[in-house]
Design a protein around this motif. Structure first.
Motif, PDB file in Angstrom:
ATOM      1  N   GLY A 125       0.815  -1.207   0.000  1.00 20.79           N
ATOM      2  CA  GLY A 125       0.000   0.000   0.000  1.00 20.79           C
ATOM      3  C   GLY A 125       0.844   1.249   0.000  1.00 20.79           C
ATOM      4  O   GLY A 125       1.919   1.292  -0.612  1.00 20.79           O
ATOM      5  N   TYR A 126       0.361   2.270   0.717  1.00 18.78           N
ATOM      6  CA  TYR A 126       1.064   3.548   0.772  1.00 18.78           C
ATOM      7  C   TYR A 126       1.260   3.988   2.228  1.00 18.78           C
ATOM      8  O   TYR A 126       0.395   3.774   3.079  1.00 18.78           O
ATOM      9  CB  TYR A 126       0.264   4.640   0.064  1.00 18.78           C
ATOM     10  CG  TYR A 126       0.186   4.477  -1.432  1.00 18.78           C
ATOM     11  CD1 TYR A 126       1.206   4.940  -2.261  1.00 18.78           C
ATOM     12  CD2 TYR A 126      -0.921   3.865  -2.032  1.00 18.78           C
ATOM     13  CE1 TYR A 126       1.141   4.802  -3.636  1.00 18.78           C
ATOM     14  CE2 TYR A 126      -1.004   3.721  -3.407  1.00 18.78           C
ATOM     15  CZ  TYR A 126       0.034   4.187  -4.201  1.00 18.78           C
ATOM     16  OH  TYR A 126      -0.046   4.050  -5.560  1.00 18.78           O
ATOM     17  N   LYS A 127       2.400   4.618   2.469  1.00 16.01           N
ATOM     18  CA  LYS A 127       2.606   5.320   3.719  1.00 16.01           C
ATOM     19  C   LYS A 127       2.095   6.729   3.484  1.00 16.01           C
ATOM     20  O   LYS A 127       2.530   7.410   2.540  1.00 16.01           O
ATOM     21  CB  LYS A 127       4.096   5.339   4.071  1.00 16.01           C
ATOM     22  CG  LYS A 127       4.417   6.038   5.390  1.00 16.01           C
ATOM     23  CD  LYS A 127       5.928   6.015   5.635  1.00 16.01           C
ATOM     24  CE  LYS A 127       6.286   6.745   6.919  1.00 16.01           C
ATOM     25  NZ  LYS A 127       7.743   6.773   7.155  1.00 16.01           N
ATOM     26  N   VAL A 128       1.127   7.190   4.321  1.00 15.14           N
ATOM     27  CA  VAL A 128       0.508   8.489   4.105  1.00 15.14           C
ATOM     28  C   VAL A 128       0.679   9.375   5.332  1.00 15.14           C
ATOM     29  O   VAL A 128       0.882   8.895   6.451  1.00 15.14           O
ATOM     30  CB  VAL A 128      -0.992   8.344   3.757  1.00 15.14           C
ATOM     31  CG1 VAL A 128      -1.177   7.586   2.458  1.00 15.14           C
ATOM     32  CG2 VAL A 128      -1.759   7.657   4.886  1.00 15.14           C
ATOM     33  N   GLU A 140      -7.894  -0.564   0.417  1.00 13.94           N
ATOM     34  CA  GLU A 140      -8.704   0.508   1.003  1.00 13.94           C
ATOM     35  C   GLU A 140      -8.700   1.775   0.144  1.00 13.94           C
ATOM     36  O   GLU A 140      -9.081   2.842   0.605  1.00 13.94           O
ATOM     37  CB  GLU A 140      -8.201   0.833   2.413  1.00 13.94           C
ATOM     38  CG  GLU A 140      -8.360  -0.303   3.413  1.00 13.94           C
ATOM     39  CD  GLU A 140      -9.816  -0.736   3.592  1.00 13.94           C
ATOM     40  OE1 GLU A 140     -10.710   0.121   3.454  1.00 13.94           O
ATOM     41  OE2 GLU A 140     -10.051  -1.935   3.848  1.00 13.94           O
ATOM     42  N   ILE A 141      -8.261   1.641  -1.081  1.00 14.38           N
ATOM     43  CA  ILE A 141      -8.268   2.777  -2.012  1.00 14.38           C
ATOM     44  C   ILE A 141      -9.582   2.769  -2.787  1.00 14.38           C
ATOM     45  O   ILE A 141      -9.939   1.772  -3.420  1.00 14.38           O
ATOM     46  CB  ILE A 141      -7.080   2.714  -2.993  1.00 14.38           C
ATOM     47  CG1 ILE A 141      -5.766   2.777  -2.213  1.00 14.38           C
ATOM     48  CG2 ILE A 141      -7.156   3.851  -4.008  1.00 14.38           C
ATOM     49  CD1 ILE A 141      -4.535   2.598  -3.077  1.00 14.38           C
ATOM     50  N   GLY A 142     -10.316   3.870  -2.751  1.00 22.46           N
ATOM     51  CA  GLY A 142     -11.599   3.970  -3.426  1.00 22.46           C
ATOM     52  C   GLY A 142     -11.449   4.136  -4.934  1.00 22.46           C
ATOM     53  O   GLY A 142     -10.354   4.383  -5.447  1.00 22.46           O
ATOM     54  N   LYS A 143     -12.564   4.033  -5.646  1.00 18.45           N
ATOM     55  CA  LYS A 143     -12.586   4.075  -7.106  1.00 18.45           C
ATOM     56  C   LYS A 143     -12.046   5.400  -7.644  1.00 18.45           C
ATOM     57  O   LYS A 143     -11.217   5.436  -8.548  1.00 18.45           O
ATOM     58  CB  LYS A 143     -14.013   3.845  -7.593  1.00 18.45           C
ATOM     59  CG  LYS A 143     -14.160   3.828  -9.098  1.00 18.45           C
ATOM     60  CD  LYS A 143     -15.608   3.573  -9.485  1.00 18.45           C
ATOM     61  CE  LYS A 143     -15.770   3.593 -11.008  1.00 18.45           C
ATOM     62  NZ  LYS A 143     -17.184   3.397 -11.395  1.00 18.45           N
TER      63      LYS A 143
END
Length: 558
Positions: A125-128, A140-143
């Motif tokens: 995923g991503y570190k945010v 958990e990334i939306g469209k």
């Protein structure tokens, strides 16, 4: 670094304040310290110990430490490691995480939306950055965010998330997992209950311009922002929304699209009015001369406005009769009003072709009178192309000698080997077409067509030029050659197995009949075999016509 190296920077009160804590610093504590020095390697902090503390620059990524921190500034730090012989390892980031853990726990419980920005990409995923470091799994990334990530640079995107999972680590720092997908679901439900029950596509509503961007404006309707894209402001081109809109303007718009999935609502202003192209074919006709205003000047022509929302193109070839490559930037300027002639209207494609030069007399009409078909002239070669040569008829006007009209017999692969630009050539006019602004010229038509002379059935004398195994090349006239295949060269059946070179020699003159004449392929085929057959038939015919004496004639003669 020993703190007493910086005694010049510390006032007596500070020395007294920190000396009582010299031996009380422990790993895992959050303490307040005073910045001694900001270097390229990191930050030195006096935390009241006998040695200074140090925060490595790596903790801050690419951020400019000189702008973030100043000497003598007080900050809270987390003691990572105690080292009384060198420097204590400190963390500004961890101190912040521990202090804010209660606040983010409350955000987690209330599902409060937070702004997030990507720090780095990892395998799952991503570190945010949400004020603290958090983890955004791919799932958990939306469209909408997924689409934006594929179109823009990841580090430039700011998006919304909610905290999905919150845990405290043994060192009291929070471990946070966020979700953009969950945020989109929450927003979607709010939109459904508020906006989508009240409005529908096609509704005309009143709204207030809240924000203007390069790509459009956001219009607030009943407390909800709807997007008015720049392309939906007017039927004609708008360079920037602020040409037509200002923040605070109350405007009427039409709801174009309501997307339940994303919660987006698109509106338009131009859709309140009919499209200007609907009446174009009724307002304008081909051949009509109209006034218009230059909107844009390009290398290939002028874009002009006939009326708001209706533009046409004057191609560079339609500017001047004489100048084939005019300097449009010098001749015209944006906003200038000019007269043009409509030469084509394509209502379906929203295109109108216009001409400046056709407003004036067509000089090709005069050329047609002065250069009638069949007339012979001399002109200078202006351009050589793979398909032919352009010859000047008069200054500014050229005719084309197509490569097929250069020679009756010669096969030319490279015209530049035969001609040079600037050379003068004689030509015959075949046709002048004013509407097409062109003239068809020919060099070969200055001479007799040899293929009319050597038509099928003609008996000719020729000289053998070359003898090959299965074919002979013969010279008919100057550059005109013909071929005789082995089949057509064998006269006597007993010679069928013989090589042509044993039967014929170069320079030998023969009489043959033309059996094929193809001007397009520049190919003439002849036959000795059929010539022999013709001669034989003529002899038979000649002797069959001789009158034989009867018995009566013989007796009478006696």
């Amino acid at each position: 670094m020993n703190k007493f190296d910086h005694t010049d920077d510390i006032i007596p009160e500070d020395i007294y304040k920190y000396t009582k804590y010299i031996e009380n610093v422990k790993p895992g504590e959050i303490v307040e310290g005073k910045i001694i020095e900001v270097t390229t390697e990191g930050i030195y902090v006096d935390i009241g110990s006998k040695v200074d503390g140090f925060i490595p620059k790596e903790e801050f990524g690419d951020k400019d430490l000189q702008k973030m921190f100043k000497p003598h500034q007080f900050i809270k730090v987390y003691v990572v490691k105690v080292d009384n012989d060198n420097v204590h390892l400190l963390s500004y980031k961890k101190a912040k995480e521990v202090e804010l853990s209660d606040q983010y726990k409350e955000n987690f419980e209330r599902q409060t939306p937070l702004d997030a920005k990507i720090v780095s990409k990892i395998s799952t995923g991503y570190k945010v950055d949400i004020g603290l470091d958090a983890f955004l799994p791919y799932r958990e990334i939306g469209k909408e965010l997924r689409q934006n990530l594929s179109l823009e640079q990841e580090e430039n995107i700011v998006f919304k998330v909610v905290i999905k999972d919150f845990k405290l680590l043994p060192d009291k720092r929070p471990q946070i997992v966020v979700s953009n997908k969950l945020y989109e679901e929450i927003v979607r439900e709010e939109i459904k209950s508020k906006i989508f029950t009240k409005f529908k596509e096609g509704d005309e509503v009143i709204g207030v311009v809240k924000n203007i961007t390069d790509f459009g404006a956001f219009v607030e309707v009943d407390g909800y922002d709807m997007l008015l894209h720049i392309s939906d402001i007017a039927w004609y081109k708008v360079n920037h929304p602020n040409e037509k809109l200002h923040c605070g303007d109350k405007i009427k718009v039409k709801i174009l699209k309501m997307d339940v999935e994303t919660g987006k609502v698109s509106v338009g202003m131009k859709q309140l009015f009919p499209h200007p192209w609907e009446e174009v074919d009724k307002k304008y006709t081909v051949g009509e001369i109209v006034k218009c205003k230059i909107k844009n000047i390009t290398k290939f022509g002028l874009f002009v406005e006939l009326e708001p929302g209706v533009e046409g193109l004057v191609h560079i070839s339609e500017v001047s009769w004489e100048d084939k490559n005019p300097n449009l930037q010098k001749m015209f300027k944006p906003g200038q009003e000019i007269k043009v002639k409509i030469i084509n209207i394509d209502k379906q494609e929203h295109k109108i072709a216009l001409s400046i030069k056709k407003v004036l007399f067509n000089p090709w009409e005069e050329i047609k009178k002065n250069f009638p078909p069949g007339s012979v002239h001399k002109g200078r070669i202006t351009k050589i192309m793979p398909y032919g040569i352009f010859v000047s008829i008069k200054p500014g006007f050229d005719g084309l000698v197509h490569i097929s009209n250069i020679s009756w017999t010669e096969r030319i692969s490279d015209l530049r080997k035969k001609f040079r630009e600037g050379d003068y050539v004689e030509y015959k006019v075949l046709d002048v077409m004013p509407e097409q602004e062109s003239a068809v010229l020919s060099i070969k038509h200055l001479f007799e067509n040899p293929y009319e002379k050597y038509n099928v059935g003609s008996i000719v004398k020729c000289k053998i030029k070359k003898v090959l195994n299965n074919i002979m090349v013969v010279k008919l006239y100057e550059n005109i050659e013909g071929i005789i295949t082995k089949k057509e060269a064998i006269i006597d059946k007993k010679d069928v197995s013989k090589d042509l070179k044993s039967l014929y020699k170069p320079g030998q003159e023969v009489e043959a009949v033309v059996i094929s004449s193809d001007e397009t392929k520049r190919r003439i085929e002849l036959s000795l075999r059929q010539m022999e057959k013709i001669l034989r038939e003529e002899l038979i015919k000649k002797y069959s016509e001789v009158k034989h004496p009867t018995l009566k004639d013989i007796l009478t003669e006696e």
